[in-house]
Design a protein around this motif. Structure first.
Motif, PDB file in Angstrom:
ATOM      1  N   LYS A 110       2.563   4.685 -11.519  1.00  0.00           N
ATOM      2  CA  LYS A 110       3.406   3.961 -12.471  1.00  0.00           C
ATOM      3  C   LYS A 110       4.293   4.918 -13.239  1.00  0.00           C
ATOM      4  O   LYS A 110       4.929   4.534 -14.206  1.00  0.00           O
ATOM      5  CB  LYS A 110       2.523   3.216 -13.473  1.00  0.00           C
ATOM      6  CG  LYS A 110       1.755   2.063 -12.882  1.00  0.00           C
ATOM      7  CD  LYS A 110       1.045   1.340 -14.023  1.00  0.00           C
ATOM      8  CE  LYS A 110      -0.223   0.700 -13.541  1.00  0.00           C
ATOM      9  NZ  LYS A 110      -1.101   0.317 -14.647  1.00  0.00           N
ATOM     10  N   VAL A 148      -7.059 -11.297 -19.319  1.00  0.00           N
ATOM     11  CA  VAL A 148      -5.687 -11.708 -19.012  1.00  0.00           C
ATOM     12  C   VAL A 148      -5.520 -11.930 -17.515  1.00  0.00           C
ATOM     13  O   VAL A 148      -4.887 -12.882 -17.071  1.00  0.00           O
ATOM     14  CB  VAL A 148      -4.690 -10.645 -19.516  1.00  0.00           C
ATOM     15  CG1 VAL A 148      -3.282 -10.952 -19.034  1.00  0.00           C
ATOM     16  CG2 VAL A 148      -4.716 -10.568 -21.032  1.00  0.00           C
ATOM     17  N   ARG A 149      -6.125 -11.046 -16.749  1.00  0.00           N
ATOM     18  CA  ARG A 149      -5.996 -11.140 -15.299  1.00  0.00           C
ATOM     19  C   ARG A 149      -6.589 -12.462 -14.790  1.00  0.00           C
ATOM     20  O   ARG A 149      -6.155 -13.006 -13.795  1.00  0.00           O
ATOM     21  CB  ARG A 149      -6.698  -9.948 -14.651  1.00  0.00           C
ATOM     22  CG  ARG A 149      -5.926  -9.368 -13.501  1.00  0.00           C
ATOM     23  CD  ARG A 149      -6.454  -7.991 -13.137  1.00  0.00           C
ATOM     24  NE  ARG A 149      -5.994  -6.981 -14.068  1.00  0.00           N
ATOM     25  CZ  ARG A 149      -6.754  -5.964 -14.500  1.00  0.00           C
ATOM     26  NH1 ARG A 149      -8.004  -5.856 -14.119  1.00  0.00           N
ATOM     27  NH2 ARG A 149      -6.247  -5.068 -15.309  1.00  0.00           N
ATOM     28  N   LEU A 150      -7.589 -12.964 -15.489  1.00  0.00           N
ATOM     29  CA  LEU A 150      -8.235 -14.194 -15.041  1.00  0.00           C
ATOM     30  C   LEU A 150      -7.582 -15.454 -15.589  1.00  0.00           C
ATOM     31  O   LEU A 150      -7.388 -16.421 -14.863  1.00  0.00           O
ATOM     32  CB  LEU A 150      -9.716 -14.186 -15.439  1.00  0.00           C
ATOM     33  CG  LEU A 150     -10.574 -13.163 -14.701  1.00  0.00           C
ATOM     34  CD1 LEU A 150     -11.965 -13.129 -15.288  1.00  0.00           C
ATOM     35  CD2 LEU A 150     -10.631 -13.484 -13.219  1.00  0.00           C
ATOM     36  N   VAL A 151      -7.255 -15.411 -16.882  1.00  0.00           N
ATOM     37  CA  VAL A 151      -6.795 -16.663 -17.488  1.00  0.00           C
ATOM     38  C   VAL A 151      -5.422 -16.587 -18.144  1.00  0.00           C
ATOM     39  O   VAL A 151      -4.935 -17.573 -18.671  1.00  0.00           O
ATOM     40  CB  VAL A 151      -7.819 -17.173 -18.527  1.00  0.00           C
ATOM     41  CG1 VAL A 151      -9.057 -17.674 -17.821  1.00  0.00           C
ATOM     42  CG2 VAL A 151      -8.165 -16.097 -19.525  1.00  0.00           C
ATOM     43  N   GLY A 152      -4.792 -15.412 -18.128  1.00  0.00           N
ATOM     44  CA  GLY A 152      -3.455 -15.328 -18.705  1.00  0.00           C
ATOM     45  C   GLY A 152      -3.470 -14.967 -20.174  1.00  0.00           C
ATOM     46  O   GLY A 152      -4.509 -15.073 -20.845  1.00  0.00           O
ATOM     47  N   ARG A 168      -0.376  -1.028 -26.218  1.00  0.00           N
ATOM     48  CA  ARG A 168       0.818  -0.760 -25.426  1.00  0.00           C
ATOM     49  C   ARG A 168       1.702   0.276 -26.108  1.00  0.00           C
ATOM     50  O   ARG A 168       2.255   1.168 -25.457  1.00  0.00           O
ATOM     51  CB  ARG A 168       1.585  -2.062 -25.235  1.00  0.00           C
ATOM     52  CG  ARG A 168       2.584  -1.955 -24.134  1.00  0.00           C
ATOM     53  CD  ARG A 168       3.256  -3.260 -23.897  1.00  0.00           C
ATOM     54  NE  ARG A 168       4.653  -2.952 -23.633  1.00  0.00           N
ATOM     55  CZ  ARG A 168       5.461  -3.722 -22.956  1.00  0.00           C
ATOM     56  NH1 ARG A 168       5.050  -4.863 -22.503  1.00  0.00           N
ATOM     57  NH2 ARG A 168       6.697  -3.372 -22.764  1.00  0.00           N
ATOM     58  N   ARG A 205       6.953  -9.120 -31.293  1.00  0.00           N
ATOM     59  CA  ARG A 205       7.281  -8.286 -30.149  1.00  0.00           C
ATOM     60  C   ARG A 205       8.735  -7.805 -30.215  1.00  0.00           C
ATOM     61  O   ARG A 205       9.051  -6.721 -29.778  1.00  0.00           O
ATOM     62  CB  ARG A 205       7.054  -9.105 -28.868  1.00  0.00           C
ATOM     63  CG  ARG A 205       6.355  -8.314 -27.779  1.00  0.00           C
ATOM     64  CD  ARG A 205       6.062  -9.167 -26.584  1.00  0.00           C
ATOM     65  NE  ARG A 205       4.699  -9.684 -26.580  1.00  0.00           N
ATOM     66  CZ  ARG A 205       4.377 -10.939 -26.300  1.00  0.00           C
ATOM     67  NH1 ARG A 205       5.310 -11.817 -26.013  1.00  0.00           N
ATOM     68  NH2 ARG A 205       3.119 -11.318 -26.307  1.00  0.00           N
TER      69      ARG A 205
END
Lengths: 588, 473
Positions: free
Chosen positions: A422, A474-478, A494, A547
């Motif tokens: 990355k 997050v990967r599972l449910v957002g 982040r 954000r």
């Protein structure tokens, strides 16, 4: 004093008629005069590892004993040198060979015999000196004053001392020992590479090796006198990290060992260092550096010796009272060299073909690091920090070299191929890495940088850890399933990753960050988080507003703020406060 | 050198002969074996003891008998006669002409093992080579004097890519850099170029492909080919890359050629090495490969670079097929630790019909830093490189996420990344096998793709470069 060859297989030569040969004695093999070292004895038969290419050598050729063990030459002139694995200056090899290639049988001294140095005496006739006492000094380079010490096995009354301009082999002092004999002392001394140089005693390291790399200094600091390792698959940035350390770390003397690595990379170091300046002194970096280059296609036995050559030279400067840092890139090649020799000796292999003594040799090497009280009456302290790169096959840390190294090093900087893909550099994984010096250095950081320095660090680490847990969710449910608080944790993590940990080693301005500045960046990010806590708890708060705050751009640029510009950071924190407060005031 | 012919072959195992009662045999010495039938074969000494030598044949041991076979030790190591007239010629994997032409009149005889280049005499490679392939030029910049392997898998178009690189690679003139390729001499005349090609254990068709490719483009006249096909002796493969590199060294460092060396397929080479090691009953390392595989590969790969004071250079492009596309297999793994990066081909991209299937994740050029930027290419190059790779990696991550959660669950930024990743594959990675894009074309494609992303996301490119190069929407 000579035997004859009975077997040649690659770098291993077996000779008979070697009665009286000692383990690790240096021998000269064949008419070509190749340098070798005795590594096994059976009756009058000796197994010899040869440090040069053995093709064209056959049984019947002579092997000459020298009676000496493999040693390095220690005297002024070491700094700025570039050596091969057994302390032959590469530039002299070129001159001697009259070719761009390294040919064999070349015998060149490690240090210039003709050069004269100005020796300033520190003792006078009649003084009583003990081993390790400084007899006098030589300004070796503009950065380093070379301290000529009484050899470890000498001591007594100074009979004569010769200040002035001398070659390294000239007698600079005469000492009368307790046995009544007079010993002539020259600047040039020798030390066998496989025996650690002695000191009074070791002490617990208490100050950090400042590297200017944010993830290292703030999250996983290394101590001066500590031992650390950087394992990682290829392409993850081991060499870039090692080179950055060699450039910017605040040790006074650097020994950089390129052990079985790429030729072009060594050339890069060789061509770059003379032009780079030390951020602490402004002098060319080369003036504090000694390079040992044994590229991957150079003879394998010399690769095995190169790490010992390097660490012995490093210990010598430590004994003068300097903070020395040694980088070995890569210790896996050294271990492989051991494996290769072990295989040729037909020894019983341990794990993955490595010899059973891999663990003890690795431990023995890293234990030579440390903070010491040097020999001598004067209370001198020196330190030797060792940072070894490890190249695990396939990036799998469970392999023997990594595991044996982890057992003896206290700092683990784990490089991660995924981060490198990355283009997150330095690609050091903050979840896997650790330092065991955090506690012993806590006092230093809290005193020298700021009171809450270490507590901020602990907070930053736990935020990053929290992030990895949340990411799984997050990967599972957002993202929507997360509470505002959790979203804020993600946002802070982040910022920590992208605005603090990410660092460009190739950008002159970004490559080095002082401890104070590192602290201020982390503080600003944590300040943002603290201030945002209240904001996000408002009912129906739109997270996108947070954000999109303009101040986040400023945080992202914080690493470019000039060193020492505290006002800029104060202003940044004020801006954070203001902008977040403005979010509170707007009715939802 | 002795004229004694030993008839004392005691054991034969695989490619090895154990010759007894020998005297004065040196390690690595070359020897000639005369079969009972009268045929001659070459071998070299792997181990020399008092009264015994272990000889490895470069050809098969078929027909060799313990009785009636004569072994003559030649008193020298394996040498190759090199000459400029080798250009345009085709040789076998052992160095004999197979194109029907006459034997080469050697200008010099050189040991095929070479010697390590003194690191203090090397010149650091920093000349940008434009291959005309966007993924290489922008993201994994090839540098003159670099060793940059292609990590491929069986069935992937690595040969096509290697041929394309060999055909298109060139160095930009200062004038071209200054005017961003708009003017300047595209065909430099002062520099001499050559291609040295070493094939180890490839199929006849693959060897033919390269040969025809060189012929078609007129490159054959400046190429030297060493070909060991799959049906040629296995052990010969151990010599083939060394013959190729010795020739390359002669052309580069004595005759001032800029040489590109293509070696294919290194996996076959390593397998040959394993075969010999197994026959010697050595302690095996990982997956049966000998413990010295790293050292051995290094003696091949390290023979690339530039030397101070010499005009020529050797750029090495070895090709290897990763068994099961596994990058942790010992061959790609050890190669990656020696070479200066790798170009990795990806089966997924290939299946999508994208050529060249160079995947940015896992590909790397270690020397690119010094060959990117102002004076070499353009000031925005390194920022663009980092930005494109990071953004594509993020895009791919989001794509995986979208598979699980559905695209509707993504926010606007994520969707932008998704669009970016799709376009990146179709417009940036994909290009035809004849498309020769200049670095400036490639960079503008990059900027065009970046318009997909919100400006705040462009953290890796400098803000003044965004100002200057980013197309206004």
């Amino acid at each position: 004093m000579s035997g004859s060859i009975i077997k040649v297989a690659g770098p291993l030569v077996v000779a008979k008629g070697m009665t009286g040969a000692k383990m690790f004695e240096v021998v000269r093999v064949s008419k070509e005069n190749l340098i070798g070292e005795v590594i096994e004895l059976h009756g009058d038969t000796a197994s010899i590892q040869v440090y040069e290419e053995t093709s064209g050598i056959g049984p019947g050729e002579p092997v000459e004993r020298t009676g000496e063990t493999l040693s390095v030459e220690l005297a002024p002139g070491l700094l700025t040198s570039i050596y091969d694995g057994i302390q032959r200056p590469l530039e002299l090899i070129e001159r001697e060979a009259k070719s761009a290639y390294i040919s064999r049988g070349i015998s060149v001294p490690g240090l210039d015999r003709a050069k004269k140095w100005d020796f300033a005496a520190k003792v006078k006739a009649g003084d009583v000196v003990e081993p390790g006492d400084v007899l006098g000094t030589v300004q070796e380079t503009s950065l380093i004053e070379h301290r000529v010490m009484v050899p470890v096995d000498k001591g007594g009354t100074v009979v004569r001392i010769n200040a002035g301009s001398h070659r390294i082999e000239d007698t600079i002092a005469v000492i009368k020992g307790s046995d009544g004999k007079e010993h002539e002392i020259a600047m040039l001394q020798r030390w066998p590479i496989r025996i650690p140089r002695p000191s009074h005693n070791k002490i617990i390291p208490s100050s950090p090796l400042v590297t200017g790399m944010r993830i290292l200094d703030t999250l996983f600091p290394m101590a001066k006198g500590g031992a650390g390792c950087i394992p990682g698959p290829f392409g993850a940035g081991k060499t870039v990290t090692q080179q950055s350390l060699a450039k910017y770390c605040d040790a006074q003397v650097i020994v950089y060992i390129g052990c079985g690595e790429r030729g072009n990379e060594m050339t890069e170091v060789l061509t770059e260092f003379p032009h780079l300046t030390d951020p602490n002194t402004g002098e060319p970096l080369m003036k504090r550096t000694i390079l040992i280059a044994n590229t991957s296609n150079m003879p394998v036995a010399a690769r095995e010796a190169s790490v010992y050559t390097g660490i012995t030279i490093a210990e010598y400067y430590r004994d003068m009272g300097y903070d020395v840092a040694l980088m070995a890139d890569s210790t896996s090649r050294w271990a492989e060299a051991m494996r290769e020799m072990s295989g040729r000796l037909e020894e019983m292999p341990g794990e993955e073909g490595y010899p059973a003594y891999l663990g003890s040799r690795t431990a023995g090497f890293y234990e030579r690091a440390g903070c010491v009280r040097c020999l001598g009456a004067e209370d001198r302290k020196g330190s030797l920090s060792v940072i070894g790169a490890v190249s695990p096959p396939g990036g799998d840390f469970s392999e023997p070299v990594t595991q044996n190294t982890l057992r003896v090093t206290k700092v683990f900087w784990a490089l991660d191929a995924k981060l490198a893909y990355k283009r997150h550099f330095p690609a050091i994984n903050w979840l896997q890495s650790y330092t065991l010096y955090a506690e012993s250095l806590q006092h230093f950081f809290n005193r020298e940088v700021a009171e809450d320095c270490m507590s901020n660090r602990d907070r930053a680490l736990s935020i990053l850890q929290e992030e990895s847990k949340l990411e799984e969710i997050v990967r599972l449910v957002g993202t929507d399933a997360l509470s505002p608080k959790e979203q804020l944790t993600l946002e802070t993590a982040r910022m920590l990753r992208e605005d603090f940990l990410f660092q460009n080693a190739y950008d002159a301005k970004d490559a080095y960050t002082s401890l104070k500045k590192q602290y201020r960046i982390v503080r600003a990010i944590l300040h943002f988080m603290d201030k945002a806590q209240g904001v996000i708890m408002q009912e129906d708060f739109d997270f996108a507003k947070l954000r999109d705050l303009a101040v986040k751009e400023k945080i992202a640029q914080a690493h470019l703020i000039e060193e020492g510009d505290e006002h800029a950071f104060d202003a940044l924190e004020r801006a954070i406060t203001e902008q977040l407060d403005s979010l509170t005031l707007t009715p939802a | 050198m002795s004229n004694i012919a030993y008839k004392t072959v005691h054991d034969i195992a695989g490619p090895l002969l154990f010759v007894r009662e020998v005297e004065g045999v040196a390690f690595d010495e070359l020897c000639e074996i005369e079969l009972p039938s009268g045929a001659h074969r070459l071998g070299k000494v792997l181990e020399s003891r008092e009264g015994m030598a272990v000889v490895q044949l470069f050809e098969s041991t078929q027909g060799v008998a313990t009785e009636g076979t004569k072994v003559r030790f030649l008193g020298r190591t394996f040498e190759i006669g090199v000459a400029e007239e080798m250009l345009g010629r085709v040789f076998s994997g052992a160095g004999t002409p197979i194109d029907g032409g006459p034997a080469v009149l050697p200008e010099k005889k050189l040991d095929i093992n070479g010697s390590p280049i003194n690191p203090a005499v090397r010149e650091f490679p920093d000349d940008f080579i434009q291959t005309g392939i966007s993924t290489i030029d922008v993201l994994n910049t090839l540098v003159r004097g670099q060793k940059l392997p292609i990590f491929s898998g069986s069935g992937l178009p690595h040969s096509k890519l290697a041929a394309q690189i060999a055909r298109q690679a060139r160095v930009l003139s200062p004038k071209e850099v200054e005017t961003e390729g708009k003017s300047g001499d595209a065909h430099q005349s002062t520099e001499k170029f050559a291609v040295v090609f070493g094939a180890m254990g490839v199929t006849f068709e693959e060897a033919q492909f390269f040969q025809q490719e060189f012929e078609k483009t007129g490159a054959l006249s400046r190429a030297v080919l060493f070909i060991n096909t799959a049906d040629n002796p296995v052990v010969e493969r151990i010599a083939t890359p060394r013959l190729a590199l010795t020739t390359a060294e002669y052309l580069a460092f004595e005759l001032d050629y800029h040489v590109t060396v293509i070696l294919t397929d290194m996996t076959n080479y390593c397998e040959a090495l394993r075969e010999v090691s197994a026959a010697r009953k050595e302690v095996p390392g990982r997956r049966g490969y000998p413990g010295y595989l790293y050292t051995d590969l290094a003696t091949i790969y390290e023979r690339a670079g530039r030397i101070r004071g010499k005009k020529g250079s050797i750029t090495q492009i070895p090709i290897l097929t990763m068994p099961e596309d596994d990058v942790t297999h010992p061959i790609p793994d050890l190669t990656g630790y020696i070479t200066e990066g790798q170009i990795r081909l990806d089966r997924g991209l290939h299946q999508k019909g994208i050529y060249p299937p160079v995947i940015p994740m896992g590909s790397l050029s270690r020397l690119k830093g010094k060959a990117q930027g102002e004076g070499k290419t353009r000031e925005d190059h390194s920022g663009m490189d980092a930005q494109l790779t990071a953004a594509y990696a993020r895009g791919v991550e989001i794509r995986e996420l979208a598979v699980i959660l559905g695209e509707s669950s993504l926010n606007e930024t994520d969707k932008a990344y998704l669009r970016f990743a799709d376009r990146f594959e179709k417009e940036f990675i994909r290009q035809g096998d004849t498309a020769n894009r200049s670095i400036y074309e490639s960079l503008s494609i990059g900027w065009d793709l970046l318009t997909e992303l919100p400006k705040a996301e462009l953290k890796r490119v400098k803000s003044d470069h965004i100002e200057k190069f980013l197309p206004k929407k």
